[in-house]
Design a protein around this motif. Sequence first.
Motif, mmCIF file in Angstrom:
data_model
loop_
_atom_site.group_PDB
_atom_site.id
_atom_site.type_symbol
_atom_site.label_atom_id
_atom_site.label_comp_id
_atom_site.label_asym_id
_atom_site.label_seq_id
_atom_site.Cartn_x
_atom_site.Cartn_y
_atom_site.Cartn_z
ATOM 1 N N UNK A 79 79.409 26.088 -17.097
ATOM 2 C CA UNK A 79 80.474 26.860 -17.739
ATOM 3 C C UNK A 79 80.949 27.976 -16.811
ATOM 4 N N UNK A 80 80.016 28.644 -16.145
ATOM 5 C CA UNK A 80 80.387 29.715 -15.221
ATOM 6 C C UNK A 80 81.238 29.172 -14.077
ATOM 7 N N UNK A 81 80.873 28.036 -13.538
ATOM 8 C CA UNK A 81 81.639 27.456 -12.435
ATOM 9 C C UNK A 81 83.050 27.082 -12.870
ATOM 10 N N UNK A 82 83.194 26.621 -14.089
ATOM 11 C CA UNK A 82 84.509 26.224 -14.573
ATOM 12 C C UNK A 82 85.377 27.414 -14.955
ATOM 13 N N UNK A 83 84.772 28.515 -15.352
ATOM 14 C CA UNK A 83 85.570 29.653 -15.801
ATOM 15 C C UNK A 83 85.959 30.598 -14.684
ATOM 16 N N UNK A 84 85.270 30.567 -13.573
ATOM 17 C CA UNK A 84 85.630 31.428 -12.442
ATOM 18 C C UNK A 84 86.675 30.688 -11.624
ATOM 19 N N UNK A 85 87.896 31.204 -11.684
ATOM 20 C CA UNK A 85 88.976 30.544 -10.966
ATOM 21 C C UNK A 85 88.963 30.947 -9.494
ATOM 22 N N UNK A 86 89.522 30.128 -8.613
ATOM 23 C CA UNK A 86 89.565 30.469 -7.183
ATOM 24 C C UNK A 86 90.337 31.755 -6.915
ATOM 25 N N UNK A 87 91.356 32.059 -7.710
ATOM 26 C CA UNK A 87 92.115 33.286 -7.476
ATOM 27 C C UNK A 87 91.263 34.521 -7.730
ATOM 28 N N UNK A 88 90.379 34.466 -8.730
ATOM 29 C CA UNK A 88 89.507 35.600 -8.981
ATOM 30 C C UNK A 88 88.532 35.793 -7.827
ATOM 31 N N UNK A 89 88.018 34.698 -7.294
ATOM 32 C CA UNK A 89 87.116 34.805 -6.151
ATOM 33 C C UNK A 89 87.847 35.424 -4.967
ATOM 34 N N UNK A 90 89.082 35.017 -4.744
ATOM 35 C CA UNK A 90 89.865 35.534 -3.628
ATOM 36 C C UNK A 90 90.143 37.020 -3.768
ATOM 37 N N UNK A 91 90.457 37.460 -4.983
ATOM 38 C CA UNK A 91 90.737 38.867 -5.212
ATOM 39 C C UNK A 91 89.513 39.718 -4.908
ATOM 40 N N UNK A 92 88.344 39.255 -5.317
ATOM 41 C CA UNK A 92 87.137 40.020 -5.057
ATOM 42 C C UNK A 92 86.809 40.060 -3.577
#
Length: 73
Positions: A29-42
Motif C-alpha cells: 500500500x505504501x509503494x502504491x500511494x507514494x507517487x513519483x512526483x512526491x519522491x522528486x519534490x523531497x
Amino acid sequence: MTLQELQKQVLQLPMSDRWQLVQTVLESIQQETISPSKKGNLSRLRGIAKGANISSDENINGDYVTYLTEKYQ
C-alpha cells in the motif's frame, strides 16, 4: 475467492504468519500511494537545512557591526 473467504483463511493462520502478511500488505500500500512526483519534490529539498560556511560567532558579530556602520553613516 471472495474477501470473506480470504479473511477466514487468514484468521486460521498462525500469529507470526498473519503479522508477516500484514507487513507485506502495508508495504504494498505504501509503494502504491507514494507517487513519483512526491519522491522528486523531497529529493529537491535535500540539504536545504544545511548551514552556509559560517566560521564563528565573532565573524558574524563583526560582519553585523560592519553592516550597521555602513548603513548608518
